[in-house]
Scaffold this motif. Sequence first.
Motif, PDB file in Angstrom:
ATOM      1  N   GLY A  13       0.791  -1.222   0.000  1.00 24.91           N
ATOM      2  CA  GLY A  13       0.000   0.000   0.000  1.00 24.91           C
ATOM      3  C   GLY A  13       0.823   1.271   0.000  1.00 24.91           C
ATOM      4  O   GLY A  13       0.265   2.362   0.011  1.00 24.91           O
ATOM      5  N   LEU A  14       2.177   1.124  -0.054  1.00 22.85           N
ATOM      6  CA  LEU A  14       3.061   2.280  -0.017  1.00 22.85           C
ATOM      7  C   LEU A  14       3.805   2.445  -1.342  1.00 22.85           C
ATOM      8  O   LEU A  14       3.854   1.518  -2.161  1.00 22.85           O
ATOM      9  N   GLU A  15       4.362   3.632  -1.546  1.00 24.17           N
ATOM     10  CA  GLU A  15       5.093   3.947  -2.771  1.00 24.17           C
ATOM     11  C   GLU A  15       6.596   3.916  -2.464  1.00 24.17           C
ATOM     12  O   GLU A  15       7.042   4.442  -1.442  1.00 24.17           O
ATOM     13  N   VAL A  16       7.367   3.317  -3.369  1.00 25.78           N
ATOM     14  CA  VAL A  16       8.804   3.148  -3.160  1.00 25.78           C
ATOM     15  C   VAL A  16       9.561   3.871  -4.276  1.00 25.78           C
ATOM     16  O   VAL A  16       9.306   3.629  -5.461  1.00 25.78           O
ATOM     17  N   TYR A  17      10.496   4.732  -3.879  1.00 22.09           N
ATOM     18  CA  TYR A  17      11.221   5.577  -4.832  1.00 22.09           C
ATOM     19  C   TYR A  17      12.725   5.458  -4.616  1.00 22.09           C
ATOM     20  O   TYR A  17      13.184   5.085  -3.529  1.00 22.09           O
ATOM     21  N   PRO A  18      13.503   5.838  -5.626  1.00 21.52           N
ATOM     22  CA  PRO A  18      14.939   6.019  -5.380  1.00 21.52           C
ATOM     23  C   PRO A  18      15.144   7.191  -4.422  1.00 21.52           C
ATOM     24  O   PRO A  18      14.313   8.102  -4.360  1.00 21.52           O
ATOM     25  N   GLY A  19      16.243   7.173  -3.691  1.00 24.38           N
ATOM     26  CA  GLY A  19      16.599   8.347  -2.919  1.00 24.38           C
ATOM     27  C   GLY A  19      16.715   9.553  -3.830  1.00 24.38           C
ATOM     28  O   GLY A  19      17.193   9.457  -4.966  1.00 24.38           O
ATOM     29  N   PHE A  20      16.263  10.713  -3.353  1.00 22.82           N
ATOM     30  CA  PHE A  20      16.279  11.921  -4.172  1.00 22.82           C
ATOM     31  C   PHE A  20      17.687  12.515  -4.193  1.00 22.82           C
ATOM     32  O   PHE A  20      18.430  12.440  -3.217  1.00 22.82           O
ATOM     33  N   VAL A  21      18.040  13.102  -5.333  1.00 23.50           N
ATOM     34  CA  VAL A  21      19.397  13.589  -5.569  1.00 23.50           C
ATOM     35  C   VAL A  21      19.356  15.073  -5.924  1.00 23.50           C
ATOM     36  O   VAL A  21      18.569  15.490  -6.773  1.00 23.50           O
TER      37      VAL A  21
END
Length: 383
Positions: A49-57
């Motif tokens: 139920g959650l969204e997974v992203y790359p670490g922001f740069v």
Amino acid sequence: MLCVKNGRIHDGIHRDAFQGDILVKNGKIAAIGERLEVEEGVYIVDAEGLEVYPGFVEAHGHIGLDGYGIGYEGMDYNELNDIISPQMRGIDGVKPFDPAFAKAAAAGVTCVCVGPGSANVLGGSFTTIKTVGKRVDDMVVRDGVAMKCAFGENPKRVYREKKDSSRMTTAALLRETLYKAKEYMEKKDAAGEDISKKPAFDLKLEALLPVMRREIPLKAHAHATEDIFAALRIAKEFGLKLTLEHVTEGHLIVEELAKENVPLAVGPTLTSATKFELRNKSWTTPGELAAAGCQVSIITDSPVIPQEYLPLCAGLAVQAGMDPFAALQAITIHPAKHAGIADRVGSLEVGKDADIVVAYGCPFEISTKIKHVFIDGKEVQMQ
């Protein structure tokens, strides 16, 4: 070991998100797939139920050199006595205990490209670091990734009574130094191993050798169209790599920039127009440039905008018409490419650093809460 399971993965490379797991070993992404089998004892994060992203740069900022609660006495991001100072190294001024790092990490900003400001025609080299650590040497992803140069109002303002009172002067000072660096390089190369024939050591010119050899780009501070074109002109004259920083008036010359194929870092936009060259700033700029095929990064120029608001800046660009996937890439894989570290960070791919953000929704929205942040596979303490 770590496994983020059942999340909706936005990998920064493919437009469509997908359901899956991410397995982490030794700080690297070891596998991505559906229903991955994990060994006993692996730390499992249920991201259903959650969204997974790359670490922001962040492609361009000064966090740690000019950070949170720092007055004039703590500013270390500009040498103010020498307009030509390429020998300065951003890494030497970074304060890892700056509270801004903890705020950035908790917001999902896991890697930043930081270095000198824009007071000088040549200001020194940038470094890329993770946003956690006690010793900057241990935070480094890659040091010496670019050489800062500056056009426009800032060198004129700082050195008006000493050395520089016009855009023509700025360009002339840069050309003069590059000619000296070219001659220095040619003499060193011609001397080979014969030390008696080598030119006298010059730390400034030594610092410019990676630029002259096209190993790193000039990182050109340029807001106005005339400054953007001056940076492009000089880079072509000397056959140098170039990235353009700020690009405030880029929306006025979209077609020209699309032809140049130069990486663009756009921002900081969440500020007032505090000087003449910012009068045309617009949230539409990153979207228009991205739609034309340019490689666009969105930047905070922290602490001009606090580092933790990088994803919010992407959201404001989306609100102004930028494609949401382009906006995600503008704070992940594109800044990683801009800084020359895309082999390590910027996307969720096997073999890359395990810099992962798990959120309750889209981080572009101010109401979205981030649940977990991992840097090199280690969980960040949330503030």
